[in-house]
Motif scaffolding. Structure first.
Motif, PDB file in Angstrom:
ATOM      1  N   ASN A  34      -7.793  -6.708  -0.938  1.00  0.00           N
ATOM      2  CA  ASN A  34      -6.621  -7.250  -1.623  1.00  0.00           C
ATOM      3  C   ASN A  34      -5.933  -8.377  -0.866  1.00  0.00           C
ATOM      4  N   PHE A  35      -5.897  -8.257   0.467  1.00  0.00           N
ATOM      5  CA  PHE A  35      -4.990  -9.137   1.214  1.00  0.00           C
ATOM      6  C   PHE A  35      -5.652  -9.979   2.310  1.00  0.00           C
ATOM      7  N   TYR A  54      -3.529  -9.734  -6.625  1.00  0.00           N
ATOM      8  CA  TYR A  54      -4.122  -8.600  -5.916  1.00  0.00           C
ATOM      9  C   TYR A  54      -4.278  -7.491  -6.947  1.00  0.00           C
TER      10      TYR A  54
END
Ligand SMILES: [Zn+2]
Length: 341
Positions: free
Chosen positions: A132-133, A9
């Protein structure tokens, strides 16, 4: 078997066999301090899918927080094949205020995905979470509850016209799936449209931990993990009966036509027959009672908890059942009349 890959990330990397607890900055407060969300990344040694589990996109919807935390911290994940991205509290500012929306201008974080780097505060937060996730994941589950003052039986919301989303929804093993594409900006909708199939799980009421629903949701996660081979010890769960409420099925939010105090005669999950009394709306003197009856036979997926209404306020969410499903539910509920399904 080949090793799993590292999860990366912006700002970090989690190697196979490693678990990281991260507080990830997604915004800043008036004081210039970071607003950080808790993220736990568990990267298994064996290869497999990358999966997100998220909760509290609405800050007062707490049941899912416990589901995500128990998977991350209480399950034995030593045999995990794949990677888990666990985000128990997506909407930290609203969680701190114990309210549904972001406190600033009452923005709905769950209408702000996939977000934007240069737009509103809500969209910037959504962007950092999403990029990012969420985007790196192969699929995911976002946990919600009913809005304050109401409660839901556990059900899945999913776009069943998308085969990958339907596979995930079926694997969760809930009795009820509501088939809908969802509004623009909703996490599961935007993720599903961008290559990360996702479902919403609705369960119970805001501001509570409801153990029986948390356990039901944990069984659903275990079943999903079995379907996709994340854990060898799990098996896929068949709930006994299932109904997919499509756009064609009759479903309605029954609304109050008069203001008053509501005496609800059924729990969430109860089967009501056409003409059955659902609730009574009374005034302070208990005269002029208004009885609300079921317009068709169906399941009370959601009901009012806070027993006061203005005209137009929702009383219950009633969904039609196919005859074969109705007969199974009738048998089940007559066997244990006190237990909501
Ligand atoms: Zn919600």
């Amino acid at each position: 078997m080949a090793d799993n890959e590292a999860f990366t990330y912006n700002g970090g990397k989690v190697e196979p066999g490693e678990t990281q607890d991260i507080r990830y900055g997604i915004s800043e407060t008036y004081l210039g301090d970071p607003v950080r969300i808790p993220v736990t990344i568990i990267n298994g040694e064996q290869p497999g899918p990358t999966v997100f589990l998220s909760a509290a996109a609405h800050g007062d919807e707490l049941n899912g927080i416990e589901v995500v935390r128990e998977v991350a911290y209480e399950w034995d994940l030593s045999d995990l094949a794949g990677t888990l991205v666990c985000m128990p509290v997506l909407n930290v500012p609203a969680f701190l205020a114990q309210q549904r929306y972001l406190p600033i201008y009452d923005r709905d974080l769950n209408r702000s995905f996939p977000g934007s780097e240069t737009s509103t505060g809500a969209k910037r937060m959504a962007y950092r979470i999403y990029q990012n996730f969420i985007a790196p994941c192969d699929f995911g589950i976002d946990f919600h509850t009913s809005t304050r003052g109401r409660t839901n039986m556990l059900h899945v919301r999913a776009d069943m016209s998308d085969p990958e989303v339907a596979r995930l929804a079926n694997a969760f093993g809930s009795h009820v799936i509501i088939d809908s594409t969802g509004s623009d900006g909703v996490l599961r909708t935007e993720a599903s449209n961008r290559g990360t199939p996702a479902i919403t799980v609705e369960m119970g009421e805001a501001h509570r931990f409801q153990r029986e629903l948390i356990d039901e949701a944990l069984a659903g996660v275990e079943s999903v993990f079995a379907e996709y081979g994340l854990r060898t010890t799990s098996t896929v769960n068949w709930p006994g009966w299932r109904t997919v409420i499509s756009r064609k099925n009759e479903k309605t939010w029954l609304r109050a036509d008069s203001g008053g105090i509501v005496d609800m005669h059924h729990d969430r999950g109860a089967l009501v027959h056409e003409g059955d009394r659902i609730c009574t709306i009374t005034n302070p003197f208990k005269d002029d009672n208004v009885t609300v009856v079921a317009p068709f036979t169906g399941l009370l997926v959601g009901v009012l908890e806070n027993p006061v209404v203005y005209p137009g306020n929702p009383l219950c969410h009633l969904v039609e059942l196919k005859d074969n499903v109705r007969r199974v539910v009738e048998r089940e509920q007559s066997a244990s009349p006190e237990t909501p399904v």
